[in-house]
Design a protein around this motif. Sequence first.
Motif, mmCIF file in Angstrom:
data_model
loop_
_atom_site.group_PDB
_atom_site.id
_atom_site.type_symbol
_atom_site.label_atom_id
_atom_site.label_comp_id
_atom_site.label_asym_id
_atom_site.label_seq_id
_atom_site.Cartn_x
_atom_site.Cartn_y
_atom_site.Cartn_z
ATOM 1 N N GLN A 185 21.906 20.149 40.865
ATOM 2 C CA GLN A 185 20.907 20.605 39.901
ATOM 3 C C GLN A 185 21.202 22.001 39.353
ATOM 4 O O GLN A 185 20.399 22.540 38.582
ATOM 5 N N THR A 186 22.308 22.583 39.717
ATOM 6 C CA THR A 186 22.587 23.968 39.325
ATOM 7 C C THR A 186 23.507 24.042 38.104
ATOM 8 O O THR A 186 24.225 23.096 37.788
ATOM 9 N N ARG A 187 23.455 25.201 37.453
ATOM 10 C CA ARG A 187 24.364 25.513 36.353
ATOM 11 C C ARG A 187 25.343 26.579 36.870
ATOM 12 O O ARG A 187 24.916 27.598 37.399
ATOM 13 N N VAL A 188 26.623 26.319 36.686
ATOM 14 C CA VAL A 188 27.654 27.183 37.281
ATOM 15 C C VAL A 188 28.479 27.842 36.178
ATOM 16 O O VAL A 188 28.916 27.178 35.234
ATOM 17 N N LEU A 189 28.707 29.142 36.349
ATOM 18 C CA LEU A 189 29.544 29.907 35.415
ATOM 19 C C LEU A 189 30.737 30.484 36.164
ATOM 20 O O LEU A 189 30.576 31.120 37.212
ATOM 21 N N PHE A 190 31.924 30.261 35.621
ATOM 22 C CA PHE A 190 33.129 30.870 36.164
ATOM 23 C C PHE A 190 33.623 31.917 35.172
ATOM 24 O O PHE A 190 33.770 31.624 33.975
ATOM 25 N N VAL A 191 33.882 33.113 35.676
ATOM 26 C CA VAL A 191 34.354 34.209 34.828
ATOM 27 C C VAL A 191 35.820 34.458 35.149
ATOM 28 O O VAL A 191 36.167 34.853 36.263
ATOM 29 N N GLY A 192 36.681 34.219 34.164
ATOM 30 C CA GLY A 192 38.123 34.283 34.360
ATOM 31 C C GLY A 192 38.721 32.893 34.232
ATOM 32 O O GLY A 192 37.978 31.891 34.181
ATOM 33 N N ALA A 193 40.036 32.822 34.199
ATOM 34 C CA ALA A 193 40.690 31.511 34.067
ATOM 35 C C ALA A 193 41.990 31.466 34.854
ATOM 36 O O ALA A 193 42.882 30.681 34.544
ATOM 37 N N GLY A 194 42.100 32.300 35.878
ATOM 38 C CA GLY A 194 43.308 32.351 36.687
ATOM 39 C C GLY A 194 43.322 31.324 37.799
ATOM 40 O O GLY A 194 42.474 30.421 37.874
ATOM 41 N N GLU A 195 44.279 31.473 38.703
ATOM 42 C CA GLU A 195 44.488 30.490 39.771
ATOM 43 C C GLU A 195 43.283 30.386 40.697
ATOM 44 O O GLU A 195 42.885 29.289 41.096
ATOM 45 N N CYS A 252 36.468 36.185 38.902
ATOM 46 C CA CYS A 252 37.754 36.694 39.390
ATOM 47 C C CYS A 252 38.650 36.953 38.189
ATOM 48 O O CYS A 252 39.306 36.044 37.678
ATOM 49 N N THR A 253 38.661 38.185 37.717
ATOM 50 C CA THR A 253 39.510 38.570 36.596
ATOM 51 C C THR A 253 40.446 39.690 37.040
ATOM 52 O O THR A 253 40.360 40.182 38.159
ATOM 53 N N ALA A 254 41.306 40.105 36.140
ATOM 54 C CA ALA A 254 42.234 41.202 36.425
ATOM 55 C C ALA A 254 41.726 42.521 35.862
ATOM 56 O O ALA A 254 42.481 43.488 35.762
ATOM 57 N N SER A 255 40.446 42.584 35.527
ATOM 58 C CA SER A 255 39.880 43.807 34.966
ATOM 59 C C SER A 255 39.921 44.939 35.990
ATOM 60 O O SER A 255 39.694 44.731 37.181
ATOM 61 N N LEU A 282 35.294 37.439 43.572
ATOM 62 C CA LEU A 282 36.585 37.250 44.245
ATOM 63 C C LEU A 282 37.638 38.232 43.759
ATOM 64 O O LEU A 282 38.804 38.140 44.149
ATOM 65 N N ALA A 283 37.249 39.154 42.894
ATOM 66 C CA ALA A 283 38.229 40.055 42.269
ATOM 67 C C ALA A 283 38.435 41.321 43.089
ATOM 68 O O ALA A 283 37.532 41.810 43.764
ATOM 69 N N VAL A 284 39.619 41.849 43.015
ATOM 70 C CA VAL A 284 39.977 43.161 43.564
ATOM 71 C C VAL A 284 40.827 43.875 42.529
ATOM 72 O O VAL A 284 41.925 43.407 42.222
ATOM 73 N N VAL A 303 35.018 39.032 48.564
ATOM 74 C CA VAL A 303 36.054 38.379 49.377
ATOM 75 C C VAL A 303 35.915 38.753 50.851
ATOM 76 O O VAL A 303 36.152 37.923 51.730
ATOM 77 N N ASP A 304 35.505 39.988 51.108
ATOM 78 C CA ASP A 304 35.346 40.402 52.500
ATOM 79 C C ASP A 304 34.128 39.746 53.143
ATOM 80 O O ASP A 304 34.124 39.455 54.344
ATOM 81 N N ASP A 305 33.079 39.502 52.342
ATOM 82 C CA ASP A 305 31.882 38.854 52.886
ATOM 83 C C ASP A 305 32.152 37.416 53.312
ATOM 84 O O ASP A 305 31.458 36.866 54.169
ATOM 85 N N LEU A 306 33.163 36.808 52.713
ATOM 86 C CA LEU A 306 33.473 35.410 53.033
ATOM 87 C C LEU A 306 34.293 35.274 54.315
ATOM 88 O O LEU A 306 34.552 34.163 54.767
#
Length: 423
Positions: A185-195, A252-255, A282-284, A303-306
């Motif tokens: 039932q959720t709407r999901v947004l992904f920011v970035g398009a990398g691996e 997860c982007t390279a910004s 997930l970005a660093v 990433v550290d919280d996971l």
Amino acid sequence: MSVWALGLNHTTAPLDLRGRFAFALDQIAPTLQSLRSSFAPGRHPQVEAAIISTCNRTEIYCASEHAALDHTFGWLAQSGGVAPALLRSHAYTLQDDEAARHAFRVASGLDSMVLGEAQILGQMKDAVRAAETAGALGSTLNQLFQRSFAVAKEVRTATEIGAHSISMAAAAVRLAGQLFEDIHQTRVLFVGAGEMIDLAATHFAAKEPRSIAIANRTLERGEKLASRFGAEAMRLADLPSRLAEFDIIVSCTASTLPIIGLGAVERALKARKHRPMFMVDLAVPRDIEPEVKALEDIYLYTVDDLAQVVQQGQANRQAAVAQAEVIIDAGVQSFMHWLGQRGTVPLIQQLNAQADEWRAAEMARARKLLARGESVDAVLEAMSRGLTQKMMHGAMAELHAGDAASREQTAQAISRLFLRKER
């Protein structure tokens, strides 16, 4: 020849410090050029170098005639704009067999947050290709990394190191399932398009959410990824105005700077009437400002919280780890043997050059004798005697020089070199 490595990872340094030393792939070539040009050419000619930079680690590998750990460490501290003392408290330095062991363990997934994960191997291969393209990868580091890839393949083939691994993406899905009773039932947004986003989108899409959107700076790349999941592609510039539409945001982007700020999230929560939002960064360096985590109805994980989630099932893999370490030990011994042999290369080259010089001289002499009408047998006899005398001259001279002790050592060496019986 010496090999050395230094770096920091998820076990030694906090996320924000790691972010100061994160290098995108397109930054690797100029960064390697800066590192190599920082060495004094007289003391360290043609230093080989490679940089591995992921969300969990940044590591520098170098090779040269003489190790230069302190210099490399100082360069890294300066590049990240931090005091050397601060970096030293969170970094590790390794040399020769320990550097090789570390590279083999990293490639095999034994040093990852997700024990046994395979993604790091691809990231290492990308780093090696980047170093090779930049002209920074010589024969020593190339040998180190090619052997690390071979060891990693053997570990994955011969052990069950990855059999129970939980990826970061799978961990994110698991946490989202704890917040939302039905991800369908959720709407999901992904920011970035990398691996990493590709992997995360694959895991979430398997749960068949109500909708999926991909926001990316380059719309064409976002559309390409979106087409695989029947998702909507949107421009990154539209993100602030549309943030409220989504229940789950994975970024997860390279910004180099956060792209989702506190103000934008506050406005989104107000528009959602404070319905909860699950966010994964997930970005660093970070994509989402850390202050967002303090907001009510926001569940933000980095990433550290996971780490706690992905470490579940660790005990099931300990037997595989022991097997993997045996394979790695053998790989390290083989590499160090090869590296030790590299030290004799200059001497071998000198011997070959000297032998070629003697051979050329005797060939020239033989041609002159043949031109004067000497018989072939006589010329061959003279040539073989001339070569033999040249080869034996140094050994015979040493046998007649020095004191008794040195003559005895010379005699033993000559016996090993010249009086070996053919097997």
